[in-house]
Design a protein around this motif. Structure first.
Motif, short mmCIF file in Angstrom:
data_model
loop_
_atom_site.label_atom_id
_atom_site.label_comp_id
_atom_site.label_asym_id
_atom_site.label_seq_id
_atom_site.Cartn_x
_atom_site.Cartn_y
_atom_site.Cartn_z
N GLY A 25 51.70 33.35 46.94
CA GLY A 25 51.23 33.35 45.55
C GLY A 25 49.94 32.57 45.38
O GLY A 25 49.03 32.99 44.66
N ILE A 26 49.83 31.44 46.06
CA ILE A 26 48.62 30.62 45.97
C ILE A 26 47.43 31.38 46.57
O ILE A 26 46.35 31.43 45.98
CB ILE A 26 48.83 29.26 46.67
CG1 ILE A 26 49.82 28.41 45.87
CG2 ILE A 26 47.51 28.52 46.86
CD1 ILE A 26 50.29 27.15 46.58
N ASN A 33 41.33 35.33 41.55
CA ASN A 33 40.39 34.64 40.66
C ASN A 33 38.95 34.75 41.17
O ASN A 33 38.02 34.82 40.37
CB ASN A 33 40.81 33.19 40.48
CG ASN A 33 41.96 33.07 39.51
OD1 ASN A 33 41.84 33.46 38.35
ND2 ASN A 33 43.08 32.57 39.97
N ALA A 34 38.77 34.81 42.48
CA ALA A 34 37.43 35.05 43.02
C ALA A 34 36.97 36.46 42.65
O ALA A 34 35.81 36.67 42.28
CB ALA A 34 37.43 34.85 44.53
N ALA A 74 39.97 44.59 36.78
CA ALA A 74 41.36 45.05 36.64
C ALA A 74 42.17 44.71 37.90
O ALA A 74 43.32 44.26 37.80
CB ALA A 74 41.39 46.54 36.35
N PHE A 75 41.58 44.92 39.08
CA PHE A 75 42.28 44.59 40.31
C PHE A 75 42.50 43.08 40.43
O PHE A 75 43.56 42.65 40.90
CB PHE A 75 41.52 45.11 41.53
CG PHE A 75 41.76 46.57 41.80
CD1 PHE A 75 43.01 47.03 42.16
CD2 PHE A 75 40.72 47.47 41.69
CE1 PHE A 75 43.23 48.37 42.39
CE2 PHE A 75 40.93 48.82 41.93
CZ PHE A 75 42.18 49.27 42.29
N GLY A 76 41.52 42.30 40.02
CA GLY A 76 41.69 40.85 40.05
C GLY A 76 42.80 40.38 39.12
O GLY A 76 43.61 39.54 39.49
N GLU A 77 42.83 40.93 37.93
CA GLU A 77 43.88 40.55 36.97
C GLU A 77 45.26 41.01 37.45
O GLU A 77 46.25 40.31 37.26
CB GLU A 77 43.58 41.12 35.59
CG GLU A 77 42.36 40.52 34.92
CD GLU A 77 42.52 39.06 34.53
OE1 GLU A 77 43.63 38.51 34.61
OE2 GLU A 77 41.51 38.46 34.14
N LEU A 78 45.32 42.18 38.06
CA LEU A 78 46.59 42.67 38.61
C LEU A 78 47.07 41.75 39.73
O LEU A 78 48.25 41.41 39.81
CB LEU A 78 46.44 44.10 39.10
CG LEU A 78 47.69 44.75 39.67
CD1 LEU A 78 48.75 44.89 38.59
CD2 LEU A 78 47.34 46.12 40.25
N GLY A 79 46.15 41.34 40.59
CA GLY A 79 46.50 40.40 41.66
C GLY A 79 46.99 39.07 41.11
O GLY A 79 47.93 38.47 41.63
N GLY A 96 42.95 29.11 38.45
CA GLY A 96 41.94 29.85 37.71
C GLY A 96 40.59 29.16 37.71
O GLY A 96 39.56 29.79 37.48
N ALA A 97 40.57 27.87 38.00
CA ALA A 97 39.30 27.14 38.07
C ALA A 97 38.45 27.62 39.25
O ALA A 97 37.25 27.34 39.29
CB ALA A 97 39.57 25.65 38.20
N VAL A 98 39.06 28.35 40.18
CA VAL A 98 38.30 28.91 41.30
C VAL A 98 37.21 29.84 40.77
O VAL A 98 36.13 29.93 41.35
CB VAL A 98 39.26 29.66 42.25
CG1 VAL A 98 38.50 30.50 43.26
CG2 VAL A 98 40.16 28.68 42.94
N GLY A 99 37.47 30.51 39.66
CA GLY A 99 36.48 31.39 39.06
C GLY A 99 35.21 30.67 38.68
O GLY A 99 34.11 31.19 38.82
#
Length: 106
Positions: A25-26, A33-34, A74-79, A96-99
């Protein structure tokens, strides 16, 4: 029934305080998030290119690169959603701070 027939459940193997599933998950949250940060930069690029056209601007939904950014988002949010299934929200949400870091690098 003898005591030999009952097998004791093994405790999960822990790595750095988290089990292997949580690490999945991590990792998924980091990657997702990237991807989200990259997608937002792609969309910003499409917006800037469109603004440079001046009076020849198009609606954003007609620009292919903007749609590419939307699909990557969309793929990022799905992931990210799937990452919540593998790890607790208290672990995934701060990732989410990775973004912010990815956006600063890009």
């Amino acid at each position: 029934m003898s005591t030999q027939d009952v097998t004791a459940a093994k405790p999960p193997v822990m790595y750095g305080g988290y089990d292997a599933i949580t690490w999945v998950g991590i990792g998924l949250a980091l990657f997702s998030n990237a991807l989200i940060a990259i997608s937002l930069n792609i969309q910003k690029y499409a917006h800037n290119k469109n603004e440079a056209l001046g009076s020849m601007r198009q609606p954003y939904h007609k620009i292919p690169i903007w749609w590419a950014g939307m699909v990557v988002n969309a793929f990022g949010e799905l992931g990210n959603l799937i990452a919540y299934g593998y790890a607790e929200a208290t672990v995934v949400t701060p990732i989410g701070a990775v973004g912010v870091v990815c956006s600063a690098i890009i």
